[in-house]
Motif scaffolding. Structure first.
Motif, short mmCIF file in Angstrom:
data_model
loop_
_atom_site.label_atom_id
_atom_site.label_comp_id
_atom_site.label_asym_id
_atom_site.label_seq_id
_atom_site.Cartn_x
_atom_site.Cartn_y
_atom_site.Cartn_z
N PHE A 17 -10.18 -11.56 84.82
CA PHE A 17 -9.09 -11.53 85.83
C PHE A 17 -8.03 -10.51 85.47
CE2 PHE A 17 -9.41 -16.00 87.95
CZ PHE A 17 -10.67 -15.67 88.38
N PHE A 20 -6.48 -9.02 88.33
CA PHE A 20 -6.24 -9.98 89.42
C PHE A 20 -4.76 -10.37 89.34
CE2 PHE A 20 -7.18 -12.94 92.57
CZ PHE A 20 -6.99 -14.25 92.20
N PRO A 21 -3.93 -9.84 90.25
CA PRO A 21 -2.47 -10.01 90.12
C PRO A 21 -1.99 -11.42 89.74
CG PRO A 21 -2.98 -8.63 92.00
CD PRO A 21 -4.29 -9.14 91.47
N PRO A 22 -2.51 -12.46 90.38
CA PRO A 22 -1.96 -13.78 90.02
C PRO A 22 -2.21 -14.17 88.57
CG PRO A 22 -3.25 -13.91 92.04
CD PRO A 22 -3.47 -12.55 91.47
N PHE A 23 -3.05 -13.39 87.88
CA PHE A 23 -3.35 -13.72 86.47
C PHE A 23 -2.07 -13.67 85.64
CE2 PHE A 23 -6.05 -14.64 83.12
CZ PHE A 23 -6.03 -13.72 82.10
N TYR A 24 -1.04 -12.95 86.20
CA TYR A 24 0.19 -12.76 85.41
C TYR A 24 1.27 -13.74 85.83
CZ TYR A 24 -2.38 -8.72 83.93
OH TYR A 24 -3.38 -7.92 83.42
N THR A 25 0.89 -14.70 86.71
CA THR A 25 1.88 -15.73 87.09
C THR A 25 1.34 -17.07 86.62
OG1 THR A 25 2.34 -14.43 89.06
CG2 THR A 25 3.10 -16.73 89.07
N GLN A 27 0.11 -20.37 86.68
CA GLN A 27 -0.34 -21.10 87.87
C GLN A 27 0.16 -22.54 87.81
OE1 GLN A 27 -1.77 -19.82 90.54
NE2 GLN A 27 -1.41 -17.90 89.42
N MET C 231 -3.67 -24.45 97.56
CA MET C 231 -3.27 -24.37 96.14
C MET C 231 -3.65 -25.67 95.43
SD MET C 231 -1.52 -21.61 95.14
CE MET C 231 -0.35 -22.18 93.91
N TRP C 237 -4.60 -18.76 94.02
CA TRP C 237 -3.68 -18.54 92.92
C TRP C 237 -2.45 -17.85 93.48
CZ3 TRP C 237 -5.54 -17.52 87.31
CH2 TRP C 237 -6.60 -18.39 87.00
N VAL C 238 -1.28 -18.13 92.86
CA VAL C 238 -0.04 -17.58 93.42
C VAL C 238 0.41 -16.38 92.57
CG1 VAL C 238 1.45 -19.07 92.01
CG2 VAL C 238 2.25 -18.22 94.24
N ASP C 239 1.00 -15.40 93.23
CA ASP C 239 1.50 -14.22 92.49
C ASP C 239 2.95 -13.99 92.93
OD1 ASP C 239 1.98 -11.81 91.32
OD2 ASP C 239 1.11 -10.67 92.98
N GLU C 240 3.87 -14.13 91.96
CA GLU C 240 5.28 -14.08 92.36
C GLU C 240 5.96 -12.83 91.83
OE1 GLU C 240 5.97 -17.68 90.51
OE2 GLU C 240 5.68 -18.93 92.28
N GLN C 241 5.18 -11.79 91.46
CA GLN C 241 5.84 -10.67 90.78
C GLN C 241 6.08 -9.48 91.70
OE1 GLN C 241 4.29 -9.61 87.01
NE2 GLN C 241 4.29 -11.71 86.27
N TRP C 248 -3.64 -15.33 96.41
CA TRP C 248 -4.91 -14.61 96.28
C TRP C 248 -6.02 -15.65 96.08
CZ3 TRP C 248 -4.59 -9.04 95.35
CH2 TRP C 248 -3.29 -8.55 95.34
N LEU C 253 -12.76 -12.43 94.98
CA LEU C 253 -12.34 -11.35 94.06
C LEU C 253 -13.27 -10.15 94.23
CD1 LEU C 253 -10.34 -10.80 91.81
CD2 LEU C 253 -11.96 -11.77 90.20
#
Lengths: 183, 590, 253, 183
Positions: A17, A20-25, A27, C231, C237-241, C248, C253
């Motif tokens: 991942f 995969f952007p959400p990998f850095y938030t 969860q 969710m 999955w959530v992306d808050e950046q 996503w 993927l």
């Protein structure tokens, strides 16, 4: 955005991942977090091993490839990094240097493994019974190929203590340096 | 007489010896001794194995299950009455003529556990001590070299050669074996004739001492506490043991199972096949008699090659046998073998297959005709049921099964197809073999899955274990449906969401609910303050936590929690974090 | 003819039913024998066919799917019987044509699919695309000495294997999201809104509440509720950046 | 974070389960749902009464304390809110403004009750027989103490219609405004 799937450019040990952007938030969902956590754990261990990192200084590595993916401009926030390292500590794959949790020893190979490696190397090179300084072990030119080459002094002592406990070695100070005798 | 009572596995199937494999099973069979029908043995299944012919009666299988050693059979005949469906309907029989072993040579290797006066059928052993242990315990000799308790081979006798010890391979000298044999059944020698007669001479034995380790056990015990050796029968005059009268009027000379007029010499046994299957049984019997596998017992343990065809059972015994044999050969043939075969197939080049498609088209159209034929035959039978006698329906369901028609679009209903005896017998045997597979302690599958496993996972694990000739999902489903009918120790259960799960029979909803609620209370009492919200309302849990606690898979954990919720004792809290479960404050237990 | 009353009529009626039943019996017997003969004739044709083309069926995916398609059209389910069920025990004649290999091929493939879905469940919530299963199986195949040029496992094979799991009440379902086939290995179905959101994600790669409101015309709370449900099931999955929170889907993927 | 134990921080009419996370998830079990529903019904009525809310705009109130408990970060999802309001409509404690169910009148006191209150107030203040404009009733400085002060015009008309049906009043339009005569 770089094609998410194309990870061929990245070394093998990078997590699936990584792009995969959400990998850095971190969860919120428990199931997603458990898979995210396990991917980050193995990534940290593999990364340190590849780069021969004995200690992980969170502040420094924040900007490195480990926690910061420039191509998709995503960074793993500090609290989450701490949470992952805490988990590594729980499974004795890491150890915080100090309480404010900024630097940690990363045991991408457990002290026991290192101890037995060192023991067998000393045995093969017939240096049993002779006194070796710690520096010799970590920076000596004949240990360049060994996995523990360049290991951190304090960490080396931890590994040697394993041998001491098993009664196969003795650590003592030679002047301001430290030496070890293995038999 | 050569018939001996045998023990059954939890799935009510005969317990096989280490090197014994099942050849054929046939139900609706009856037993005859000479010309006389044997009461209580008239409706059961006959299991033909490489060493024995076993018979398990349908009702009270534990009490009425016997076996006849093939080595005692001199010759056998298949008798098919001339006019089969005439007035006097007599069913085909296989007669087994016994070797004229002289009666005086008492059958010293009586394997039946000595009959205790209190004629209680053996209670089904609690899951922990499966019958495997109890059977092996009662016939063992200790190897002088490595003190390994070896089981007596089934055919041990004065003339058979001495078996080597299984672990160290050293042959003990005969005196030790004879000592064990003689010491084991002292009572019998005293009274000479029948082995299971209860009229033991009133010999005064010291209070229930164990023959092997001389430990004095309590009066009521039947197995020695120290070494588990079966204690010889109690002295008669023990007042405390009430002797129920029924055992008294057993026929005075119970040499035979049934009541045979005294003095008549019986030299043959008959198996009557009321439900057909005598021809295949006869063939397999011929094969077994030719191979005489029981003679191989002396030879060093030949690797047990799982014979292909009818051997459905993945018998726990086989898994025990394999560790001793060299690396089990069938593993290579297994799933990895398939992968290697794929490799070989891939090397094969691509031939022009255009021709194949046309032929396929032709074949399929002909199949369509036959299906149409079968369909209107079925409707014809359905229209006037009077015509539909049993063999018509049998032919119909047979053809439906052969064409493996999809029951939904075919007028013959699913149960009609599975009612054909051969099909349901196949599913019954499959069900039993799965029940044994689950009950087998070496794998402890159910224990590992916390007492419940989804049908899909079971199918995957069972096929992984088989390696070859995998069973189809619909067969597993039909087999699972028979668990209740066959009172097997496991049952099939469907959850609200449609998920099918195999569960231990004693696991009821109440028990699971009670244990979940108790667990929640326990967590809340710990007063851990990890999140503020928790302390006022007790602790909440995720499906993941329940799965960890009870050893369930995630799918089963979710279903069990929803079941408790259905009973009103749990409430759910859905957030994007997932579903959290809490004890319900609104629940007023009735 | 006036109906004869009395004894004569009685046995007349008995006689009629007698003839009718015998007639019926003969009809049934001829019908039955015809059926059995036809079956044996078909069996002979089948065996000649199998000697000629069985290898095609077993290892050529196109042929296999064509054969399976025809079977479903005429109502035959070759996978119903276990491959080792002897004929007299209700085994199907198709095993002769397909041989135990093809049945085993589908069953073994199904076993592997079950395992792949279970392993990736925490990552994608139990929803995985058929193409990803295919690539994972090929990767696994290479790693187990499969040589990589594996028996081509087509998407159709995978779908058929999952279909044959149905009797196990497994909750394994092949569903279509947008244009791609997905395998759902959790019993809970997706409602219309949830499927719509996943479809949008397949097109755009991710989704935000704003995107849903603009494209689908939903009011924000409805979009938020659907996203929160997804969710909760770990499908998203959530992306808050980056600016507005985006969601996503690992499965696309 | 306010200590949850002492609910005194929350007004009395808040439901007992306000801090119970599952309170914000529509319970599938019938028994649990019925007690949950009744608690939400009374909470909405009490909340509107306390805040003198005549109409409930679902979208707006989603983020207010009514449906969103910030301290435990739980909020009642829209479909469930609709389900509760539907139940209120059934017991004629509410009425949807339009078919797409986004705004509803909340009768935390039934129109009949309001009608009799208005009637007795007019009676006491001896204004029977005189014509009063609706605005006077809802925004007049002498009705500030009354419960229906600030009531919504359309809703006031609904209450007055009760009196009209009982033949105790007459509503007619005065210029672009509306007036009522009670006798």
């Amino acid at each position: 955005m770089a094609n998410l799937k194309d990870k061929s450019a990245l070394p093998a040990y990078y997590p699936e991942f990584y792009t995969f952007p959400p990998f850095y938030t971190r969860q919120p969902n428990a199931a997603s977090w458990s898979s995210q956590l396990s991917q980050w754990r193995s990534f940290i261990l593999a990364y340190c091993r590849a780069h021969k990192l004995w200690r992980l200084n969170l502040a420094d590595t924040m900007e490195t490839d480990l926690f910061y993916n420039k191509s998709i401009n995503r960074k793993l926030p500090l609290p989450t990094i701490r949470e992952v390292v805490d988990d590594l500590v729980k499974s004795s794959n890491a150890e915080w240097l100090s309480s404010e949790k900024s630097i940690a020893y990363i045991y991408w190979r457990t002290p026991e493994d290192f101890a037995s490696q060192i023991y067998s190397w000393i045995d093969e090179t017939g240096q049993k019974g002779t006194v070796l300084t710690l520096l010799e072990l970590t920076e000596g030119d004949n240990t360049t190929q060994q996995e523990w080459y360049g290991m951190d002094q304090t960490m080396l002592v931890k590994c040697l203590n394993v041998l001491v406990k098993k009664g196969q070695a003795q650590v003592f100070s030679v002047g301001d340096d430290k030496g070890v005798k293995v038999w | 007489m050569a018939f001996r009572r045998i023990d059954l596995t939890p799935a009510l199937r005969p317990l096989l010896l280490p090197s014994e494999t099942l050849l054929f099973v046939q139900d609706a069979v009856g037993l005859y001794e000479g010309r006389y029908k044997v009461p209580n043995f008239q409706n059961g299944s006959a299991y033909l194995t490489t060493h024995r012919v076993c018979f398990v009666n349908n009702d009270e299988p534990r009490k009425f299950s016997v076996a006849l050693e093939l080595k005692d059979v001199e010759r056998f005949e298949l008798y098919i009455p001339f006019f089969q469906n005439g007035f006097l309907k007599s069913s085909p029989k296989i007669t087994l003529y016994l070797r004229p072993s002289n009666p005086s040579l008492l059958d010293s290797r009586d394997r039946s556990t000595s009959r205790s006066p209190t004629y209680s059928p053996i209670p089904t052993p609690p899951r922990s001590s499966t019958p495997l242990q109890s059977a092996a315990l009662n016939r063992q000799w200790i190897c002088p070299i490595c003190t390994f308790p070896n089981p007596f081979p089934s055919n041990f006798g004065h003339l058979a050669p001495i078996p080597p010890c299984l672990t160290c391979g050293v042959k003990p000298n005969r005196s030790i074996l004879d000592a064990i044999v003689n010491s084991h059944t002292p009572a019998k020698h005293q009274n000479g004739i029948s082995d299971d007669s209860i009229l033991q001479a009133g010999i005064q034995r010291s209070k229930n001492a164990c023959p092997r380790c001389t430990f004095e056990n309590d009066q009521a015990l039947r197995n020695c506490e120290m070494c588990g050796e079966v204690l010889s029968s109690h002295p008669i005059d023990d007042p405390s043991v009430a002797r129920p009268s029924p055992s008294r009027d057993e026929s005075p000379a119970p040499r035979y199972l049934g009541s045979v007029p005294a003095g008549e010499q019986i030299d043959c046994v008959k198996l009557s096949f009321r439900g057909g299957g005598e021809k295949p049984f006869h063939e397999k019997l011929k094969g077994a008699m030719v191979q005489r596998k029981w003679l191989l017992d002396q030879a060093p343990a030949v690797p047990a090659i799982t014979s292909g065809a009818a051997n459905l059972t993945l018998d726990p015994r086989e898994s025990e046998a394999s560790p001793r044999t060299p690396a089990p050969t069938e593993r290579i043939v297994g799933v990895r073998g398939l992968e290697r075969q794929n490799l070989a197939l891939r090397m094969n080049n691509q031939r022009a297959i255009a021709g194949a498609f046309e032929d396929l088209e032709a074949l399929m159209s002909r199949a369509k005709e036959i299906i149409a034929l079968a369909e209107n035959f079925a409707t014809q039978l359905a229209d006037n049921p009077s015509l539909a006698n049993s063999d018509a329906r049998e032919a119909l369901s047979q053809s439906a099964a052969m064409l493996s028609l999809r029951p939904t679009d075919f007028t013959v209903t699913k149960d009609q197809i599975s009612s054909s005896s051969s099909l349901s017998l196949y599913h019954a045997e499959l069900a039993r073999s799965i029940a044994d597979f689950l009950a087998d302690d070496t794998r402890s599958i159910l224990k590992k899955e916390g007492g419940a496993i989804t049908l899909v996972d079971l199918w995957a694990v069972y096929n992984r274990a088989r390696g070859i000739e995998l069973i189809s999902p619909s067969d597993l489903e039909s087999a699972a449906k028979l668990f209740d009918k066959l009172q097997l120790p496991v049952r099939l259960r469907q959850f609200k969401s449609g998920l099918l799960v195999i569960q231990e029979r004693n696991k009821t909803d109440e028990k699971v609910a009670k244990s979940v609620v108790a667990w929640l209370d326990e967590l809340s009492d710990l007063e851990t303050r990890d999140t503020i919200a928790d302390n006022k309302w007790g602790k909440s849990v995720l499906a993941k936590d329940a799965a960890e606690k009870f050893g369930w898979s995630i799918a089963v954990a979710i279903e069990e929690l929803e079941m408790v919720e259905e009973r009103g004792e749990l409430v759910r809290d859905t957030s994007f974090e997932g579903v959290r479960w809490w004890k319900s404050p609104w629940y007023i237990s009735e | 003819m006036r109906r004869r009353v009395g004894l004569a009529a009685l046995d007349r009626r008995a006689q009629d039913s007698q003839t009718r039943s015998t007639h019926g019996a003969t009809l049934r017997r001829t019908h039955q024998s015809e059926l059995t003969t036809q079956l044996s004739v078909f069996q002979a044709a089948l065996s000649t066919f199998s000697t000629q083309y069985s290898s095609e069926i077993r290892q050529n995916p196109k042929f296999r799917s064509e054969f399976a398609r025809m079977c479903t059209t005429i109502g035959i389910d070759p996978l119903a019987a276990s491959s080792n069920r002897p004929k007299e025990k209700g085994g199907s004649i198709w095993s002769e044509l397909l041989g135990t290999q093809v049945n085993d091929f589908y069953f073994e493939l199904a076993v592997k699919i079950v395992e792949v879905c279970r392993d990736t469940r925490s990552k994608n919530g139990g929803l995985i695309s058929v193409s990803e299963v295919q690539s994972t199986l090929l990767k696994k195949d290479q790693s187990t000495g499969g040589g990589g040029t594996g028996l081509q496992i087509s998407e159709d094979d995978i779908i058929r294997s999952v279909e044959c799991l149905k009797p196990l009440g497994s909750g394994f379902e092949v569903i279509k999201i947008g244009k791609t086939n997905m395998i759902r290995s959790v019993p809970k179905e997706l409602n219309r809104d949830q499927a719509k959101v996943l479809e949008v994600i397949q097109v755009l790669g991710f989704v935000t509440i704003g995107v849903l409101v603009d494209n689908l015309g939903w009011i924000a709370p409805r979009a938020q509720a659907v996203v929160d449900d997804l969710m909760a099931e770990a499908y998203l999955w959530v992306d808050e950046q980056e600016g507005e929170t985006s969601y996503w889907a690992p499965c696309s993927l």
